[in-house]
Enzyme design. Structure first.
Site, PDB file in Angstrom:
ATOM      1  N   HIS A  44      -1.415  14.151 -90.649  1.00 56.92           N
ATOM      2  CA  HIS A  44      -2.200  15.094 -89.864  1.00 56.92           C
ATOM      3  C   HIS A  44      -1.330  16.339 -89.821  1.00 56.92           C
ATOM      4  O   HIS A  44      -0.335  16.376 -89.097  1.00 56.92           O
ATOM      5  CB  HIS A  44      -2.465  14.552 -88.457  1.00 56.92           C
ATOM      6  CG  HIS A  44      -3.253  15.498 -87.605  1.00 56.92           C
ATOM      7  ND1 HIS A  44      -4.370  15.116 -86.920  1.00 56.92           N
ATOM      8  CD2 HIS A  44      -3.091  16.821 -87.349  1.00 56.92           C
ATOM      9  CE1 HIS A  44      -4.872  16.170 -86.278  1.00 56.92           C
ATOM     10  NE2 HIS A  44      -4.099  17.209 -86.518  1.00 56.92           N
ATOM     11  N   ASP A  77     -13.323  11.021 -90.256  1.00 54.41           N
ATOM     12  CA  ASP A  77     -12.557  11.262 -89.034  1.00 54.41           C
ATOM     13  C   ASP A  77     -13.446  10.943 -87.826  1.00 54.41           C
ATOM     14  O   ASP A  77     -13.428  11.662 -86.829  1.00 54.41           O
ATOM     15  CB  ASP A  77     -12.019  12.698 -88.977  1.00 54.41           C
ATOM     16  CG  ASP A  77     -10.875  12.837 -87.998  1.00 54.41           C
ATOM     17  OD1 ASP A  77     -10.503  11.831 -87.360  1.00 54.41           O
ATOM     18  OD2 ASP A  77     -10.356  13.966 -87.844  1.00 54.41           O
ATOM     19  N   HIS A 100      -7.916  15.486 -93.457  1.00 57.95           N
ATOM     20  CA  HIS A 100      -8.797  16.566 -92.977  1.00 57.95           C
ATOM     21  C   HIS A 100      -8.362  17.994 -93.323  1.00 57.95           C
ATOM     22  O   HIS A 100      -8.062  18.788 -92.445  1.00 57.95           O
ATOM     23  CB  HIS A 100      -9.097  16.454 -91.483  1.00 57.95           C
ATOM     24  CG  HIS A 100      -7.945  16.052 -90.595  1.00 57.95           C
ATOM     25  ND1 HIS A 100      -6.713  16.635 -90.672  1.00 57.95           N
ATOM     26  CD2 HIS A 100      -7.867  15.126 -89.612  1.00 57.95           C
ATOM     27  CE1 HIS A 100      -5.938  16.091 -89.765  1.00 57.95           C
ATOM     28  NE2 HIS A 100      -6.596  15.171 -89.115  1.00 57.95           N
ATOM     29  N   HIS A 109     -15.924  10.197 -78.526  1.00 55.28           N
ATOM     30  CA  HIS A 109     -15.585  10.358 -77.109  1.00 55.28           C
ATOM     31  C   HIS A 109     -16.908  10.334 -76.355  1.00 55.28           C
ATOM     32  O   HIS A 109     -17.940  10.713 -76.918  1.00 55.28           O
ATOM     33  CB  HIS A 109     -14.898  11.701 -76.847  1.00 55.28           C
ATOM     34  CG  HIS A 109     -13.577  11.865 -77.514  1.00 55.28           C
ATOM     35  ND1 HIS A 109     -12.437  11.210 -77.087  1.00 55.28           N
ATOM     36  CD2 HIS A 109     -13.203  12.598 -78.590  1.00 55.28           C
ATOM     37  CE1 HIS A 109     -11.418  11.544 -77.871  1.00 55.28           C
ATOM     38  NE2 HIS A 109     -11.863  12.377 -78.799  1.00 55.28           N
ATOM     39  N   HIS A 151     -11.444   6.439 -86.371  1.00 55.51           N
ATOM     40  CA  HIS A 151     -10.799   6.069 -85.106  1.00 55.51           C
ATOM     41  C   HIS A 151     -11.791   5.186 -84.355  1.00 55.51           C
ATOM     42  O   HIS A 151     -12.693   5.705 -83.704  1.00 55.51           O
ATOM     43  CB  HIS A 151     -10.493   7.312 -84.268  1.00 55.51           C
ATOM     44  CG  HIS A 151      -9.574   8.291 -84.930  1.00 55.51           C
ATOM     45  ND1 HIS A 151      -8.219   8.305 -84.712  1.00 55.51           N
ATOM     46  CD2 HIS A 151      -9.811   9.277 -85.833  1.00 55.51           C
ATOM     47  CE1 HIS A 151      -7.658   9.273 -85.439  1.00 55.51           C
ATOM     48  NE2 HIS A 151      -8.611   9.874 -86.122  1.00 55.51           N
ATOM     49  N   PHE A 152     -11.641   3.877 -84.519  1.00 55.38           N
ATOM     50  CA  PHE A 152     -12.580   2.966 -83.857  1.00 55.38           C
ATOM     51  C   PHE A 152     -12.101   2.571 -82.451  1.00 55.38           C
ATOM     52  O   PHE A 152     -12.675   1.701 -81.807  1.00 55.38           O
ATOM     53  CB  PHE A 152     -12.863   1.749 -84.742  1.00 55.38           C
ATOM     54  CG  PHE A 152     -13.829   2.033 -85.893  1.00 55.38           C
ATOM     55  CD1 PHE A 152     -14.430   3.281 -86.039  1.00 55.38           C
ATOM     56  CD2 PHE A 152     -14.140   1.048 -86.815  1.00 55.38           C
ATOM     57  CE1 PHE A 152     -15.323   3.541 -87.086  1.00 55.38           C
ATOM     58  CE2 PHE A 152     -15.036   1.298 -87.867  1.00 55.38           C
ATOM     59  CZ  PHE A 152     -15.625   2.542 -88.004  1.00 55.38           C
ATOM     60  N   ARG A 153     -11.022   3.246 -81.991  1.00 52.71           N
ATOM     61  CA  ARG A 153     -10.644   3.268 -80.563  1.00 52.71           C
ATOM     62  C   ARG A 153     -10.210   1.943 -79.944  1.00 52.71           C
ATOM     63  O   ARG A 153     -10.147   1.840 -78.710  1.00 52.71           O
ATOM     64  CB  ARG A 153     -11.794   3.843 -79.724  1.00 52.71           C
ATOM     65  CG  ARG A 153     -12.282   5.223 -80.136  1.00 52.71           C
ATOM     66  CD  ARG A 153     -11.191   6.247 -80.034  1.00 52.71           C
ATOM     67  NE  ARG A 153     -11.688   7.618 -80.142  1.00 52.71           N
ATOM     68  CZ  ARG A 153     -10.917   8.624 -80.539  1.00 52.71           C
ATOM     69  NH1 ARG A 153      -9.659   8.418 -80.881  1.00 52.71           N
ATOM     70  NH2 ARG A 153     -11.401   9.844 -80.604  1.00 52.71           N
ATOM     71  N   HIS A 165     -10.693   7.282 -93.114  1.00 57.70           N
ATOM     72  CA  HIS A 165     -10.199   7.920 -91.884  1.00 57.70           C
ATOM     73  C   HIS A 165     -11.172   7.723 -90.722  1.00 57.70           C
ATOM     74  O   HIS A 165     -12.104   8.500 -90.549  1.00 57.70           O
ATOM     75  CB  HIS A 165     -10.001   9.410 -92.172  1.00 57.70           C
ATOM     76  CG  HIS A 165      -9.315  10.167 -91.078  1.00 57.70           C
ATOM     77  ND1 HIS A 165      -8.793  11.425 -91.264  1.00 57.70           N
ATOM     78  CD2 HIS A 165      -9.058   9.856 -89.792  1.00 57.70           C
ATOM     79  CE1 HIS A 165      -8.252  11.859 -90.137  1.00 57.70           C
ATOM     80  NE2 HIS A 165      -8.414  10.923 -89.220  1.00 57.70           N
TER      81      HIS A 165
END
Ligand code: ZN
Length: 406
Positions: A167, A294, A221, A298, A44-46, A42
């Site tokens: 989610h 996760d 999560h 940001h 989030h490499f954006r 899990h």
């Protein structure tokens, strides 16, 4: 051939290992413990769309320094990964960036379930690790908040023998809660708006759909004792239900808002400390299967925004293993449990092939987490200032050694 000499196994026995490699090298691993390369189901490499937060060049360096050799990336990018074509485009961008940085990080992609593109699901079978369903709004616009679409996804996935990852936070309840707190701009309100009941409603619904259709269900999560109870019952019923928790739900609680402010804002939110204990217990009981970081970077400027504008999520892929090793020293986790959480169960649940990926850790080395050491593009960690015992020293990916330490 890459030779690892005098490493210790988690059982304490000595290991000498020859790994097929283009590299001719010997690592003297005296004093180091060998673990399988970590799998993060899990992240989030954006990329694409949010490369100011992270890209695969910085993320791969962060992953490798954290002992991770395999990651599963989420579809809430810009554009979101909701068609076969967008999936192919995303893969080619990732491959290019990994090539540039020279780290052949293993990766899989989740496909985003989207109401307008349900017909795409069958088309990406075999090319994705699973279908991601946002049952409540999170970062990005992907959300499935109606029962008809949700039923359709679980049905298609079961027919195609694809896994659904949810989610699980109920959109309706969170929208109602939001109205109660419009005046309040404290970050801590986040945990009240996205309360445990919202997670419980959604987890219950997802488990019920698995009961109807037989869909393989991966609950992302898990953050509370209440969800753990539902998952335990589902497992006892013999349903194909699997559960993930995160470093922040294990190692942080809602008291963190006082010091971290917006940095503590994450979905699902941080809970009261009693839930941390319940999550550790659920690991011991085999109810929680995996740890997904996760990793959701940001920028500091974004996280400094007032509540309402501050985005949810925090980075953690390069710190997760250190937190786990430190928990081992605090007798909260065994090394077996760490291996189970970070690779063994993921291999079983997602049917991953065996690899020659390893991480050599120094169990006794003490380090202080510092923002300046972070390789993630966002350049900060919610754990900055924490002194932890145990750290990865070398990560071995596909026969090549990468120093994990900065
Ligand atoms: Zn996520």
């Amino acid at each position: 051939m890459l030779r690892i000499q005098n490493a210790k196994s988690i059982a304490g026995t000595l290991i000498n290992l020859d790994i097929p490699s283009e590299q001719e090298a010997t690592i003297d691993a005296t004093g180091l413990t060998l673990l399988p390369g970590l799998i993060d189901p899990h992240v989030h490499f954006r990329t694409p769309g949010y490369e100011h937060k992270e890209d695969w060049r910085t993320a791969a360096q962060a992953a490798i320094s954290g002992g991770y050799t395999t990651v599963f990336d989420m579809p809430n990018t810009l554009p979101p990964t909701v068609t076969l074509e967008l999936l192919k485009e995303k893969k080619s961008i990732i491959d290019k960036q990994l090539k540039e940085i020279g780290i052949p990080l293993r990766y899989q992609l989740f496909f985003g379930a989207d109401k307008q593109h349900l017909n795409q699901i069958a088309k990406v079978k075999g090319q994705v690790i699973g279908i991601k369903v946002f049952m409540g709004c999170s970062t990005g616009g992907l959300v499935i908040d109606d029962d008809e679409s949700l039923n359709a996804i679980f049905k298609i996935a079961a027919a195609e023998n694809m896994l659904v990852a949810v989610h699980a936070e109920d959109e309706c309840l969170m929208n109602q809660n939001k109205k109660l707190y419009v005046e309040n701009k404290e970050y801590a309100i986040h945990s009240k708006i996205r309360n445990i009941q919202a997670a419980v409603i959604a987890v219950e619904k997802a488990i019920h759909l698995t009961r109807i259709y037989g869909t393989k269900l991966y609950i992302l999560h898990v953050s509370s004792a209440d969800e753990v109870e539902l998952i335990q019952k589902a497992k006892q019923e013999g349903l194909p239900v699997y559960a993930e928790t995160t470093p922040h739900h294990l190692f942080l609680n809602d008291s963190a808002y006082a010091t971290l402010n917006g940095k503590a804002q994450v979905n699902p939110p941080l809970r009261a400390s009693k839930h941390q204990y319940a999550l550790f217990q659920a690991i011991h009981d085999g109810i929680i299967d995996t740890l997904g970081t996760d990793h959701a970077p940001h920028t500091l400027a974004e996280k400094a925004k007032a509540y309402g504008d501050c985005p949810s999520g925090m980075p953690s892929i390069e710190v997760a293993l250190k937190l786990l090793l430190n928990a081992y020293h605090e007798n909260k986790l065994s090394l077996n449990e760490i291996v189970s959480l970070t690779s063994k169960r993921a291999k079983e649940i997602f049917n991953l092939p065996e690899t020659n990926d390893f991480v050599l850790v120094d169990l006794s080395k003490q380090t202080t987490i510092q923002d300046s050491q972070m390789k993630t593009k966002c350049g900060w960690s919610p754990y900055a200032g924490l002194v932890l015992t145990g750290e990865p020293v070398y990560t071995i990916l596909n026969g090549k050694t990468y120093p994990a330490v900065t």
